[in-house]
Design a protein around this motif. Structure first.
Motif, mmCIF file in Angstrom:
data_model
loop_
_atom_site.group_PDB
_atom_site.id
_atom_site.type_symbol
_atom_site.label_atom_id
_atom_site.label_comp_id
_atom_site.label_asym_id
_atom_site.label_seq_id
_atom_site.Cartn_x
_atom_site.Cartn_y
_atom_site.Cartn_z
ATOM 1 N N PRO A 40 0.805 -1.211 0.000
ATOM 2 C CA PRO A 40 0.000 0.000 0.000
ATOM 3 C C PRO A 40 0.838 1.261 0.000
ATOM 4 C CG PRO A 40 0.129 -0.847 2.197
ATOM 5 C CD PRO A 40 0.885 -1.807 1.314
ATOM 6 N N GLY A 41 2.122 1.144 0.278
ATOM 7 C CA GLY A 41 2.941 2.341 0.335
ATOM 8 C C GLY A 41 3.502 2.645 -1.043
ATOM 9 N N ALA A 42 4.385 3.631 -1.137
ATOM 10 C CA ALA A 42 5.090 3.887 -2.379
ATOM 11 C C ALA A 42 6.599 3.745 -2.093
ATOM 12 C CB ALA A 42 4.777 5.295 -2.826
ATOM 13 N N ASP A 72 9.991 10.027 -7.991
ATOM 14 C CA ASP A 72 8.742 10.019 -7.207
ATOM 15 C C ASP A 72 8.833 9.002 -6.071
ATOM 16 O OD1 ASP A 72 6.088 10.639 -6.579
ATOM 17 O OD2 ASP A 72 5.227 9.616 -8.316
ATOM 18 N N THR A 73 7.924 9.139 -5.127
ATOM 19 C CA THR A 73 7.666 8.052 -4.192
ATOM 20 C C THR A 73 6.852 6.989 -4.921
ATOM 21 O OG1 THR A 73 5.828 9.418 -3.455
ATOM 22 C CG2 THR A 73 7.765 9.343 -2.023
ATOM 23 N N GLN A 89 5.064 2.579 -4.368
ATOM 24 C CA GLN A 89 4.463 1.634 -3.427
ATOM 25 C C GLN A 89 5.442 1.244 -2.318
ATOM 26 O OE1 GLN A 89 4.119 0.052 -6.908
ATOM 27 N NE2 GLN A 89 2.179 1.056 -7.293
ATOM 28 N N SER A 103 4.691 5.013 1.222
ATOM 29 C CA SER A 103 3.596 5.680 1.938
ATOM 30 C C SER A 103 3.897 5.828 3.414
ATOM 31 C CB SER A 103 2.305 4.872 1.788
ATOM 32 O OG SER A 103 1.666 5.209 0.597
ATOM 33 N N PHE A 126 -0.538 9.295 -1.858
ATOM 34 C CA PHE A 126 -1.030 8.539 -3.021
ATOM 35 C C PHE A 126 -0.533 9.140 -4.323
ATOM 36 C CE2 PHE A 126 -4.443 11.103 -4.998
ATOM 37 C CZ PHE A 126 -4.711 12.042 -4.013
ATOM 38 N N GLY A 127 -0.886 8.509 -5.410
ATOM 39 C CA GLY A 127 -0.538 9.010 -6.730
ATOM 40 C C GLY A 127 -1.136 8.114 -7.783
ATOM 41 N N GLY A 183 -0.106 5.876 -10.340
ATOM 42 C CA GLY A 183 1.148 5.220 -10.666
ATOM 43 C C GLY A 183 2.287 5.891 -9.932
#
Ligand code: 4AZ
Length: 277
Positions: free
Chosen positions: A48-50, A226-227, A229, A232, A248-249, A251
């Motif tokens: 769930p994270g990035a 970017d960050t 998964q 997060s 979030f994002g 992708g």
């Protein structure tokens, strides 16, 4: 890709992340080890994270306040920031299904495969009472640890730090997440620099999902950094302060879709109260 289908994809991606996250909570590593490969879904996609795209190796010696959240079996699923010796600020969507006793906060460990640093237990989870989903805002959570950590803490941005949210401000993002959307989580802590994105630029990509009062975006117009998964809950840092929590994002690292972060200064009152409790 039109805006409508993009939003739909974003919602579906989030719903999938939520569903898989609940499965993980219920079944633990069995899901990752057995069900996901059978279903053809990578463990990283279930995260769930990035993690960081376009980043480089970093050390907790330089960023002592960056931590990760792990299950008691050691599976890293989110990031966080030490904001007081026994308090970690992370994302509500990281902790919403968690029981305090089953969360570990790992500090001082650059390499997830090492035993460096400290793994503290969590004794209490506070989730912003208005949180329901990442696109509605309030994606902040404070964990209380079973001990005071010795690592340095990072100050939290307040209303007095409005200048740090100006478009173009240079930020640092950090995490152990994936290095591309749907990729594998990073074994090592990674960092990257991205500028704060103006509200209009962020709204152009995300429409009404981007709520400037509650969120801040960061990323390059052309994407690439970017960050992602697994990142997060981790920090967005500017001017020596925590200005955002990875949320979030659409992708990761795509042009026109910067990463979206919880706007920490908006939750100053609630966070301050949690740090005092
Ligand atoms: C995630 O899955 C996630 N590119 C976090 C941040 C971003 C994308 C996804 C931003 O938690």
């Amino acid at each position: 890709m039109d805006t409508t289908s993009t939003r739909k994809n974003t919602e579906e991606g989030m719903i999938m992340a939520e569903t898989l996250r609940r499965l993980r909570s219920w079944l633990g590593l069995v899901v990752a080890a057995v069900l996901l490969p059978v279903a053809g879904v990578s463990a990283a996609a279930a995260d769930p994270g990035a993690t960081i795209v376009g980043g480089t190796r970093a050390s907790t010696a330089q960023y002592p306040w960056v931590v990760y959240l792990a299950t008691t079996s050691g599976y890293q699923y989110c990031g966080g920031t030490l904001v007081a010796p026994n308090k970690v600020l992370t994302a509500a969507h990281c902790t919403e299904d968690d029981v305090a006793s089953s969360v570990l906060v790992v500090a001082g460990r650059d390499d997830k495969n090492s035993s460096a640093g400290t793994a503290a237990r969590v004794t209490r989870i506070w989730i912003h009472p208005s949180f329901s989903s990442v696109t509605r805002g309030y994606d902040v959570s404070v964990l209380t640890l079973d001990r005071n950590l010795t690592q340095a803490t990072l100050p939290v941005a307040t209303a007095a730090d409005a200048n740090l949210y100006t478009a173009g401000t240079s930020t640092t993002i950090l995490g152990w997440g994936t290095t591309r959307a749907g990729g594998q989580p990073s074994r090592y802590l990674l960092r990257a620099s991205v500028p704060v994105t103006g509200d209009q630029t962020c709204s152009a990509g995300y429409g009404s999902q981007y709520k400037p009062q509650h969120m801040v975006c960061a990323g390059l117009p052309q994407g690439g950094v970017d960050t992602c998964q697994g990142d997060s809950g981790g920090p967005l840092v500017a001017g020596g302060k925590l200005i955002g929590v990875t949320s979030f994002g659409e992708g990761c690292a795509s042009a026109r879709y910067p990463g979206v972060y919880a706007r920490v200064s908006s939750y100053e009152t609630e966070i301050r109260q949690q740090l005092a409790s």
